[in-house]
Design a protein around this motif. Structure first.
Motif, PDB file in Angstrom:
ATOM      1  N   ARG A  36     -10.198 -40.608  44.912  1.00  0.00           N
ATOM      2  CA  ARG A  36     -11.621 -40.565  44.568  1.00  0.00           C
ATOM      3  C   ARG A  36     -11.954 -39.264  43.842  1.00  0.00           C
ATOM      4  O   ARG A  36     -11.324 -38.226  44.067  1.00  0.00           O
ATOM      5  CB  ARG A  36     -12.475 -40.688  45.828  1.00  0.00           C
ATOM      6  CG  ARG A  36     -12.335 -42.031  46.510  1.00  0.00           C
ATOM      7  CD  ARG A  36     -13.440 -42.253  47.538  1.00  0.00           C
ATOM      8  NE  ARG A  36     -13.310 -43.560  48.157  1.00  0.00           N
ATOM      9  CZ  ARG A  36     -13.768 -44.676  47.615  1.00  0.00           C
ATOM     10  NH1 ARG A  36     -14.389 -44.659  46.455  1.00  0.00           N
ATOM     11  NH2 ARG A  36     -13.618 -45.825  48.247  1.00  0.00           N
ATOM     12  N   THR A  37     -12.945 -39.336  43.009  1.00  0.00           N
ATOM     13  CA  THR A  37     -13.443 -38.149  42.310  1.00  0.00           C
ATOM     14  C   THR A  37     -13.764 -37.054  43.315  1.00  0.00           C
ATOM     15  O   THR A  37     -14.396 -37.304  44.353  1.00  0.00           O
ATOM     16  CB  THR A  37     -14.705 -38.499  41.504  1.00  0.00           C
ATOM     17  OG1 THR A  37     -14.385 -39.528  40.578  1.00  0.00           O
ATOM     18  CG2 THR A  37     -15.226 -37.287  40.760  1.00  0.00           C
ATOM     19  N   GLY A  38     -13.295 -35.833  43.010  1.00  0.00           N
ATOM     20  CA  GLY A  38     -13.560 -34.690  43.873  1.00  0.00           C
ATOM     21  C   GLY A  38     -12.481 -34.424  44.910  1.00  0.00           C
ATOM     22  O   GLY A  38     -12.461 -33.340  45.514  1.00  0.00           O
ATOM     23  N   GLU A  39     -11.593 -35.373  45.128  1.00  0.00           N
ATOM     24  CA  GLU A  39     -10.515 -35.170  46.101  1.00  0.00           C
ATOM     25  C   GLU A  39      -9.503 -34.159  45.578  1.00  0.00           C
ATOM     26  O   GLU A  39      -9.298 -34.031  44.360  1.00  0.00           O
ATOM     27  CB  GLU A  39      -9.777 -36.488  46.370  1.00  0.00           C
ATOM     28  CG  GLU A  39     -10.439 -37.390  47.383  1.00  0.00           C
ATOM     29  CD  GLU A  39      -9.488 -38.515  47.817  1.00  0.00           C
ATOM     30  OE1 GLU A  39      -9.695 -39.655  47.372  1.00  0.00           O
ATOM     31  OE2 GLU A  39      -8.557 -38.227  48.586  1.00  0.00           O
ATOM     32  N   SER A  59      -9.740 -30.694  42.111  1.00  0.00           N
ATOM     33  CA  SER A  59     -10.884 -31.584  42.332  1.00  0.00           C
ATOM     34  C   SER A  59     -10.758 -32.699  41.297  1.00  0.00           C
ATOM     35  O   SER A  59     -11.179 -32.544  40.156  1.00  0.00           O
ATOM     36  CB  SER A  59     -12.191 -30.810  42.168  1.00  0.00           C
ATOM     37  OG  SER A  59     -13.301 -31.675  42.305  1.00  0.00           O
ATOM     38  N   ALA A  60     -10.167 -33.796  41.728  1.00  0.00           N
ATOM     39  CA  ALA A  60      -9.807 -34.851  40.788  1.00  0.00           C
ATOM     40  C   ALA A  60     -11.022 -35.387  40.035  1.00  0.00           C
ATOM     41  O   ALA A  60     -12.111 -35.559  40.613  1.00  0.00           O
ATOM     42  CB  ALA A  60      -9.112 -35.988  41.527  1.00  0.00           C
ATOM     43  N   SER A  61     -10.814 -35.647  38.760  1.00  0.00           N
ATOM     44  CA  SER A  61     -11.870 -36.236  37.938  1.00  0.00           C
ATOM     45  C   SER A  61     -11.312 -37.464  37.233  1.00  0.00           C
ATOM     46  O   SER A  61     -10.088 -37.621  37.096  1.00  0.00           O
ATOM     47  CB  SER A  61     -12.398 -35.237  36.917  1.00  0.00           C
ATOM     48  OG  SER A  61     -11.373 -34.876  36.026  1.00  0.00           O
ATOM     49  N   THR A  62     -12.200 -38.322  36.775  1.00  0.00           N
ATOM     50  CA  THR A  62     -11.752 -39.590  36.173  1.00  0.00           C
ATOM     51  C   THR A  62     -10.915 -39.355  34.917  1.00  0.00           C
ATOM     52  O   THR A  62     -10.030 -40.159  34.602  1.00  0.00           O
ATOM     53  CB  THR A  62     -12.946 -40.491  35.831  1.00  0.00           C
ATOM     54  OG1 THR A  62     -13.877 -39.762  35.015  1.00  0.00           O
ATOM     55  CG2 THR A  62     -13.670 -40.949  37.107  1.00  0.00           C
ATOM     56  N   ASN A  63     -11.143 -38.245  34.214  1.00  0.00           N
ATOM     57  CA  ASN A  63     -10.353 -37.990  33.008  1.00  0.00           C
ATOM     58  C   ASN A  63      -8.936 -37.498  33.328  1.00  0.00           C
ATOM     59  O   ASN A  63      -8.144 -37.219  32.416  1.00  0.00           O
ATOM     60  CB  ASN A  63     -11.055 -37.036  32.042  1.00  0.00           C
ATOM     61  CG  ASN A  63     -11.295 -35.664  32.626  1.00  0.00           C
ATOM     62  OD1 ASN A  63     -10.737 -35.311  33.666  1.00  0.00           O
ATOM     63  ND2 ASN A  63     -12.119 -34.880  31.976  1.00  0.00           N
ATOM     64  N   GLN A  64      -8.629 -37.383  34.606  1.00  0.00           N
ATOM     65  CA  GLN A  64      -7.266 -37.066  35.013  1.00  0.00           C
ATOM     66  C   GLN A  64      -6.476 -38.321  35.395  1.00  0.00           C
ATOM     67  O   GLN A  64      -5.324 -38.222  35.834  1.00  0.00           O
ATOM     68  CB  GLN A  64      -7.271 -36.051  36.161  1.00  0.00           C
ATOM     69  CG  GLN A  64      -7.780 -34.684  35.724  1.00  0.00           C
ATOM     70  CD  GLN A  64      -7.837 -33.693  36.843  1.00  0.00           C
ATOM     71  OE1 GLN A  64      -8.403 -33.963  37.905  1.00  0.00           O
ATOM     72  NE2 GLN A  64      -7.262 -32.510  36.619  1.00  0.00           N
ATOM     73  N   THR A  65      -7.093 -39.471  35.218  1.00  0.00           N
ATOM     74  CA  THR A  65      -6.357 -40.724  35.357  1.00  0.00           C
ATOM     75  C   THR A  65      -5.283 -40.775  34.275  1.00  0.00           C
ATOM     76  O   THR A  65      -5.584 -40.653  33.081  1.00  0.00           O
ATOM     77  CB  THR A  65      -7.309 -41.928  35.210  1.00  0.00           C
ATOM     78  OG1 THR A  65      -8.178 -41.972  36.336  1.00  0.00           O
ATOM     79  CG2 THR A  65      -6.531 -43.237  35.109  1.00  0.00           C
ATOM     80  N   VAL A  71      -8.036 -42.170  39.188  1.00  0.00           N
ATOM     81  CA  VAL A  71      -9.130 -41.483  39.867  1.00  0.00           C
ATOM     82  C   VAL A  71     -10.395 -42.316  39.671  1.00  0.00           C
ATOM     83  O   VAL A  71     -10.803 -42.581  38.534  1.00  0.00           O
ATOM     84  CB  VAL A  71      -9.330 -40.056  39.334  1.00  0.00           C
ATOM     85  CG1 VAL A  71     -10.442 -39.347  40.104  1.00  0.00           C
ATOM     86  CG2 VAL A  71      -8.028 -39.257  39.429  1.00  0.00           C
TER      87      VAL A  71
END
Lengths: 109, 112
Positions: free
Chosen positions: B14-17, B80-86, B111
């Motif tokens: 999830r985002t922020g993890e 802090s995972a973000s969707t653009n790190q998918t 993510v």
């Protein structure tokens, strides 16, 4: 950062045809590597070229390193469906290896 | 047979993890690398390490950190995972001053 440009980006051919893909840079490399990657897997090394002007053959694959050690080519003779994959070139100084974007080859039966 | 092993083939976070990607090699290689691979962009170097506790930034280090406490293990951390790190993340190792890199099978991170 040493940039490697590969062309073409995509190539779709019939079984039995010949093809050449290219890897070019404005930088001089002490060596260049060619890798092949299949979907869902990591790249696997095909060959390393070290000497300017060097030609290496791996069955139907012929790799050439430019005289100035800035570019390389991969020629496949009589392509087969099993050659389908992403072909990547890579080079760099001893620590920081960089890759080109790759040529995605599809060989149709 | 030489081996580079990545801890997961697929991950959904999830985002922020905070996300940890682990990589282990059994070849006693000095160099280890983390790349991400995105369609049309090829493999982009995030970080590399040439020795224990040593690290160097690659082309796209923002949002990532790494840890190399032991020679055989190189960890990539998304603070802090973000969707653009998918992306597909690939770990590799090589001997020092040798170009040949051995790759793991990759971790496909999503993510959401």
């Amino acid at each position: 950062t040493q940039l490697l440009e590969q062309s073409p980006q995509f190539l779709s051919i019939q079984e039995g045809e010949n093809l050449t893909v290219y890897c070019n840079s404005s930088s001089v490399f002490s060596s260049l590597q060619w890798y092949r990657q299949e979907p869902g897997e990591g790249p696997v090394l095909l060959v390393t070229v070290v000497t300017g002007g060097e030609v290496k053959k791996l069955k139907r694959l012929t790799f050439q390193f430019g005289d100035a050690r800035k570019d390389s080519s991969l020629h496949i003779t009589a392509a087969q469906p099993g050659d389908t994959g992403l072909y990547l070139c890579a080079g760099g100084s001893w620590g920081d290896m960089r890759f080109g974007a790759g040529t995605r080859l599809t060989v149709k039966p | 047979d030489v081996k580079v092993t990545q801890s997961s083939r697929y991950l959904v976070k999830r985002t922020g993890e905070k996300v940890f990607l682990e990589c282990v090699q059994d070849m006693d290689h000095e160099n280890m690398f983390w790349y991400r691979q995105d369609p049309g962009l090829g493999l982009r170097l995030i970080y590399f390490s040439y020795d224990v506790k040593m690290k160097e930034k690659g082309d796209i280090p923002e949002g990532y950190s790494v840890s190399r406490e032991k020679k055989e293990r190189f960890s990539l951390i998304l603070e802090s995972a973000s969707t653009n790190q998918t992306s597909m993340y690939l770990c590799a190792s090589s001997q020092i001053r040798q170009g040949r890199a051995f790759f793991g099978q990759g971790t496909r991170l999503t993510v959401v």
